[in-house]
Design an enzyme around this catalytic site. Structure first.
Site, short mmCIF file in Angstrom:
data_model
loop_
_atom_site.label_atom_id
_atom_site.label_comp_id
_atom_site.label_asym_id
_atom_site.label_seq_id
_atom_site.Cartn_x
_atom_site.Cartn_y
_atom_site.Cartn_z
NE ARG A 42 -18.10 -40.61 -2.48
CZ ARG A 42 -17.77 -41.33 -1.41
NH1 ARG A 42 -17.94 -42.62 -1.40
NH2 ARG A 42 -17.25 -40.76 -0.34
CG ASN A 84 -14.36 -43.79 0.46
OD1 ASN A 84 -13.84 -42.96 1.23
ND2 ASN A 84 -15.20 -44.72 0.88
CD GLU A 121 -13.39 -48.62 -1.71
OE1 GLU A 121 -13.22 -49.65 -1.04
OE2 GLU A 121 -14.43 -47.93 -1.67
CE1 TYR A 157 -16.68 -40.62 5.20
CE2 TYR A 157 -17.31 -39.78 7.34
CZ TYR A 157 -16.89 -40.81 6.55
OH TYR A 157 -16.69 -42.03 7.12
#
Lengths: 346, 320, 197
Positions: free
Chosen positions: A223, A225, A265, A37
């Site tokens: 962003r 994911n 995503e 992360y």
């Protein structure tokens, strides 16, 4: 840009696949051979031509089929689309954002004509020609958020900003990776992220929240994911987990290439003008392993990422049952050669 | 990352709203509609004054129906940095300025059952926009507006016309006092209060609210302030290797900008947190004037908000 | 008793303590929540003169609350009745009143959710958890809500599936989330673990 829309399914016989062009533009999310992360937020600026980032709202060859899938989900479970009463202004903001972006960047397919509050929306792929009054709910067949998101790829959540937090007070969520809008609606930023392991201890959410609270109009951010899905199923909701969960056990060494999908995503966030709400869009892209390894760099890198991902993360993302089999399959496509920095194919 | 998108505007109208307040209508130079904004938003106005750029934040009063313009209200003050004087003395119809995108740090609490808008003096500007929005939504609201006298009450006529009985005016020339303890009792459960005005008034209203038994979560205020002046000091940027002097009449942020540093900012009023910077070393005492850092963060001496806080001492070393 | 939150979506309740500045007190309790009310208000006669107290629960506790001396005391026949009464109270109450809730987690959640529909900020409500630590759980599949769930997995009262109780709490539903435990390998159901000691 004229798109050719494929006829395909995301359930039952699962005929979804990517064309070679769609593979090339897949938003591969790993810029290194390892993953952890981070607050990987960047400006949502126009990216290279033909990439998934070329336009703020990306419409691709799967558009029509995805909209058909959404209609099926909403017919079965209307709770996937919900909005608390104070979010109506944000709904109109969202409708404007999507209609403007789609019509500006795909004028062959979508057209928006505005005369004051009298608007006309033409959506050729879905055969829509709608005149309505902006701000007047009674002139549309659905409330504004539902109306436009039945015609736009990606899930959408609307976040109200108050009391130094963001509140998920509306959304259309039909292609989610295992979270429930019906359950999470009304939660604040910290609450709806509670189930995510590790990141909390790293202070990721505090920093992300501070950043988003200052998000400005005209400066959207994005962003990436990722997770994985067995079969190209968009609706991997917890609601239907009792139906699709069993598919996780159907992976065999023979069918990995066809069944196992990397699911990325593209999450983009905009500050909305009238409501001061934030729209949080979650656009899912899927690619099966066979398609992924047609880009040699991605095959090598994804093998290394998946092999080394932390067990807590693998568990949270639901990879445990088929991770080793997939790593084994991918290892045949990793000759150990170094990979170049960055996301793009070589 | 600094303030972000800048929108060129032309001053298309100036109205002397009161002897000390002017309303400026800012029209988009491009001819394109200006963005909608949520009630309570402000923009940062950038004024070119000779070699330097003055940046002041002003609440948006309204947006023309066709989106062609915004208006802001500016009180003539002797602010040390000269923004208000510049707007009053140097800006005329046809002047060109730049503004930032609207930013909202003073939102209406949308789920509120009822809304009490309390304004003092020039603090009426965001309240004006909030009242318009609540009226549009058909929400339940009241406006309480304290002015020196009718002539010194900016936009009183318009507010009365738009909001009728919902507006209560308090004129100090008639010895009318906006007493919080008189307007708070009897408000239905679930009411929210918003106050904008001089700091003393904000403090009094918030304290009055707590005194009336209101939970602090139902009391909202615009913590917006001009950067206080202070003693001059030096600022050294450890990474960039730049040293600059901060004059007593400018903020740390302004001094950095004058030195050509693209420093982060958003509200320029100590509220948003965008300009938070790590302190490497401080030869002197940090004077925190923001509403953002926690007590712990302040006492740690490790962080400072560039826009309103400063050093009482010789040199401040920043992690920039 | 103060419960500590082990994860962020489950609210931590600080316990009932009197807001001295409140002009009046709206106190709502269910079951063992009565004991928290007694602890907080027993020694505060001046405050009780400005207190409205609503209670759903057994006779013994109701009697003790009734003689506490609140300006207004209403005992309701159960939670549903109490929630209906609460609508009347919220509709007519004025700001300056502070809301207090005591009872199980699901009761607290339900009261706060109702208050929120009147514009009350949930963080402004003073709450204390008393009584059963059993959880109220919503089945994510059929949306049935089971009260008093004490173990995970358990059988959903709606669809009958075996549900794992996730550590994820929704204030709006005042419930935890239940997800089928054997979706991937039907029939593979782990031994139940107690959720409460």
């Amino acid at each position: 840009m004229t798109l050719h829309f494929k006829k395909e399914t995301f359930r039952d016989d699962y005929t979804f696949s990517n064309s070679p062009e769609a593979i090339r533009r897949f938003p591969f999310p790993f810029e290194k051979d390892e993953y952890m992360y981070s607050v990987n937020i960047e400006q949502h600026m126009p990216g290279p031509q033909k990439s998934a980032f070329e336009f703020p709202i990306d419409i691709d060859e799967h558009y029509v089929a995805e909209m058909e899938d959404r209609a099926k989900v909403l017919a079965q479970d209307p709770g996937r689309c919900q909005s608390l009463p104070h979010m109506i202004t944000a709904e109109w903001d969202l409708l404007e954002l999507l209609m403007e972006s789609m019509s500006k960047h795909y004028p062959e397919h979508f057209q928006l004509t505005r005369d004051g509050d009298d608007w006309r929306w033409v959506n050729k792929p879905l055969g829509v020609d709608q005149r309505f009054v902006f701000g007047d709910v009674s002139t549309l067949p659905y409330p504004p958020m539902e109306y436009i998101t039945r015609q736009c790829q990606g899930d959408f959540a609307l976040l109200d900003q108050r009391l130094d937090n963001l509140w998920m007070d509306a959304g259309v969520i039909t292609a989610q990776a295992d979270w429930s809008l019906d359950f999470d609606i009304g939660m604040n930023f910290m609450e709806w992220h509670a189930p995510v392991p590790l990141a909390k201890d790293m202070g990721i959410f505090e920093r992300a929240l501070k950043f988003l609270m200052n998000l400005q109009q005209g400066r959207p951010v994005r962003r990436l994911n990722w997770t994985m899905t067995i079969n190209p199923r968009l609706d991997t909701s917890p609601e239907n987990y009792d139906k699709w969960g069993v598919e996780r056990t159907t992976v065999t060494p023979e069918n990995v290439g066809n069944k196992v999908h990397l699911r990325v995503e593209l999450q983009a966030m905009w500050r909305l003008p009238r409501s001061n709400a934030i729209v949080f869009s979650i656009r899912a892209y899927m690619i099966k392993m066979e398609e992924l390894v047609t880009v040699p760099k991605w095959g090598r890198r994804f093998h290394r990422v998946l092999r080394d991902v932390k067990p807590e993360l693998a568990e949270y993302k639901g990879l445990t049952r088929y991770r080793q089999m997939t790593v084994d399959w991918l290892s045949k496509h990793d000759d150990g050669a170094p990979t170049s920095p960055g996301f793009a194919p070589d | 990352m600094s303030g972000g998108v800048e929108i060129p505007v032309v001053v298309s109208d100036i109205e002397q709203a009161t002897p000390t307040v002017r309303r400026f209508r800012l029209t988009a130079a491009s001819g394109q509609p200006l963005p909608h904004f949520a009630a309570g938003s402000h923009v940062v106005v950038m004024m070119e004054s000779g070699e330097r750029i003055i940046r002041n934040a002003y609440s948006l009063v309204d947006r023309a129906e066709d989106g062609s313009s915004y208006s802001i209200g500016v009180l003539k003050t002797r602010d040390s940095r000269g923004g208000s004087r510049f707007m009053h003395e140097r800006v005329e119809v046809g002047s060109r300025l730049k503004i930032s995108m609207p930013v909202n740090l003073f939102p209406v609490f949308a789920p509120g059952r009822r809304h009490l808008l309390v304004a003092g003096g020039i603090g009426v500007t965001p309240i004006y926009a909030m009242a318009d929005e609540l009226k549009r939504q058909g929400a339940d609201y009241e406006i309480h507006y304290a002015v020196r006298d009718e002539a010194h009450g900016a936009f009183v006529g318009e507010l009365r016309e738009r909001h009728g009985d919902r507006l209560t005016l308090y004129r100090s020339d008639l010895s009318e006092v906006l007493a919080v303890r008189e307007i708070l009792p009897g408000q239905p459960f679930g009411t929210h209060l918003y106050v904008c005005g001089p700091q003393g008034m904000i403090d009094a209203v918030l304290e009055g609210g707590r005194e009336a038994g209101w939970p602090k979560e139902h009391l909202h205020s615009e913590h917006f302030q001009a950067p206080p002046s202070g003693d001059p000091f030096s600022a050294r940027l450890a990474k960039a290797g730049i040293t600059c002097e901060v004059r007593s009449d400018q903020s740390l942020l302004e001094a950095l900008e004058e030195a050509g540093v693209d420093a982060p900012f958003l509200c320029r009023g100590g509220a948003c947190g965008q300009c938070e910077v790590a302190v490497v070393d401080a030869d002197g005492e940090l004077v925190h004037n923001d509403h953002y850092l926690s007590e712990d963060e302040r006492s740690s001496g490790r962080k400072i908000m560039l826009c309103v806080s400063r050093l009482k001492g010789r040199e401040l070393v920043l992690d920039l | 008793m103060i419960t500590t939150s082990t994860f962020d979506s489950r609210p931590a309740y600080g316990g009932l303590s009197l807001d001295e500045r409140a002009k009046s007190h709206l106190v709502v309790a269910e079951g063992d929540g009565a004991s928290a009310v007694l602890d907080a208000f027993e020694d505060a006669p001046p405050s009780l003169a400005r207190t409205t107290l609503l209670y759903a629960g057994p006779d013994g506790m109701a009697v003790r609350l009734a003689i506490l001396g609140a300006a207004e005391f209403r005992r309701t026949s159960g939670r549903l009745d109490l929630m209906n009464r609460l609508d009347e109270v919220f509709a007519t109450s004025k700001m300056g009143a502070r809301l207090y809730v005591a009872g199980t987690e699901s009761f607290i959640g339900e009261v706060i959710a109702k208050a929120a529909t009147y514009g009350v900020v949930p963080q402004s409500v003073i709450a204390e958890q008393r009584g059963s630590l059993a959880r109220r759980v919503q089945c994510v599949h059929c949306k049935h809500v089971d009260e008093e769930v004490t173990a995970t997995p358990y059988a959903c009262g709606g669809c009958g599936q075996s549900l794992f109780v996730r550590d994820h709490f929704s204030r709006r539903h005042a419930a935890f989330q239940g997800v089928r435990v054997d979706a991937e390998v039907p029939g593979e159901i782990p031994a139940a673990e107690e959720l409460v000691q």
